[in-house]
Design a protein around this motif. Sequence first.
Motif, PDB file in Angstrom:
ATOM      1  N   UNK A 165       0.726  -1.093   0.071  1.00 20.30           N
ATOM      2  CA  UNK A 165      -0.203  -0.120  -0.055  1.00 20.30           C
ATOM      3  C   UNK A 165       0.968   1.310   0.056  1.00 20.30           C
ATOM      4  N   UNK A 166       1.936   1.164   0.813  1.00 18.98           N
ATOM      5  CA  UNK A 166       2.808   2.692   0.986  1.00 18.98           C
ATOM      6  C   UNK A 166       3.600   2.621  -0.220  1.00 18.98           C
ATOM      7  N   UNK A 176      -6.352   1.656  -4.527  1.00 19.70           N
ATOM      8  CA  UNK A 176      -7.575   0.896  -4.628  1.00 19.70           C
ATOM      9  C   UNK A 176      -7.374  -0.567  -3.810  1.00 19.70           C
ATOM     10  N   UNK A 177      -7.743  -0.822  -2.691  1.00 21.64           N
ATOM     11  CA  UNK A 177      -7.360  -2.154  -2.141  1.00 21.64           C
ATOM     12  C   UNK A 177      -8.634  -2.959  -2.082  1.00 21.64           C
ATOM     13  N   UNK A 178      -8.543  -3.951  -2.558  1.00 21.22           N
ATOM     14  CA  UNK A 178      -9.547  -4.886  -2.614  1.00 21.22           C
ATOM     15  C   UNK A 178      -9.210  -6.065  -1.899  1.00 21.22           C
ATOM     16  N   UNK A 179      -9.885  -6.521  -0.779  1.00 24.30           N
ATOM     17  CA  UNK A 179      -9.532  -7.756   0.018  1.00 24.30           C
ATOM     18  C   UNK A 179     -10.636  -8.728  -0.106  1.00 24.30           C
ATOM     19  N   UNK A 193     -11.388  -7.233  11.707  1.00 28.56           N
ATOM     20  CA  UNK A 193     -11.193  -6.525  10.223  1.00 28.56           C
ATOM     21  C   UNK A 193     -11.453  -5.098  10.227  1.00 28.56           C
ATOM     22  N   UNK A 194     -12.220  -4.575  11.172  1.00 26.33           N
ATOM     23  CA  UNK A 194     -12.622  -3.222  10.924  1.00 26.33           C
ATOM     24  C   UNK A 194     -11.041  -2.563  11.593  1.00 26.33           C
ATOM     25  N   UNK A 195     -10.466  -3.079  12.450  1.00 27.44           N
ATOM     26  CA  UNK A 195      -8.999  -2.406  13.142  1.00 27.44           C
ATOM     27  C   UNK A 195      -8.205  -2.496  11.838  1.00 27.44           C
ATOM     28  N   UNK A 196      -7.948  -3.709  11.281  1.00 30.66           N
ATOM     29  CA  UNK A 196      -7.037  -3.931  10.174  1.00 30.66           C
ATOM     30  C   UNK A 196      -7.440  -2.997   8.829  1.00 30.66           C
ATOM     31  N   UNK A 197      -8.450  -2.868   8.527  1.00 30.89           N
ATOM     32  CA  UNK A 197      -8.877  -2.237   7.545  1.00 30.89           C
ATOM     33  C   UNK A 197      -8.623  -0.778   7.426  1.00 30.89           C
ATOM     34  N   UNK A 198      -8.976  -0.265   8.874  1.00 35.50           N
ATOM     35  CA  UNK A 198      -8.915   1.022   9.027  1.00 35.50           C
ATOM     36  C   UNK A 198      -7.197   1.406   8.821  1.00 35.50           C
ATOM     37  N   UNK A 204      -2.595   4.719   3.722  1.00 33.56           N
ATOM     38  CA  UNK A 204      -2.729   5.383   1.954  1.00 33.56           C
ATOM     39  C   UNK A 204      -3.786   4.507   1.119  1.00 33.56           C
ATOM     40  N   UNK A 205      -4.701   3.620   1.896  1.00 30.63           N
ATOM     41  CA  UNK A 205      -5.576   3.341   0.961  1.00 30.63           C
ATOM     42  C   UNK A 205      -6.787   4.062   0.762  1.00 30.63           C
TER      43      UNK A 205
END
Length: 206
Positions: A165-166, A176-179, A193-198, A204-205
Amino acid sequence: MKILIAGDFCPTYRIQTAIDKQDYSAFDNITRVTENVDYSIVNLECPIVIDGGKPIAKCGPNLKTTPNVINALQYTKFDCVTLANNHFRDFGDDGCNTTLKLLKEANIDYVGGGKNITSAQQILYKQFGNKILGIVNFCENEFSIATENHYGSAPLDPVDNYEQITEARKNSDFVLVIVHGGHEYYQLPSPRMQKLYRHFIAIGAD
């Protein structure tokens, strides 16, 4: 820049039968949407397999489709497929290799899958006018993850994903990050998931 991100596509039953008969009418409503965007992305959640293939040992189903799916993707005007998912490696290196080969021949972009972990983690860059979009794709770790020695998908790995991402942030205007992941049949993200995706957004996403 109008980007469309669709969900999982794995043709089965009547849809696979229609595709093999080169009947794509079931996708007409989708095509009417993809025609009105600059770039469209769908998750191809199965490998393309020729002559039956040999499934890997795993729990859960081994999904696959036929080379005719390429025509269906072109008919629906999808520009790119994501390959980081829990089924990309269901038929081993052969299934992954065939999928990548046919996508390249059809000039369909892909991200999140490759012949090894390095290629699977490569960022896809696309230019629209004077703006560059960087696309990063990875999935939770199941049976499909690439290694240094075999084909597969890019993994959800906080250290590696930070680097991806960096790097994308430095080289593009939008990231754009697609998981691919989550809890099956449960629509809400877990606290983890909320903590990690935030965190992905913080580094930078977009």
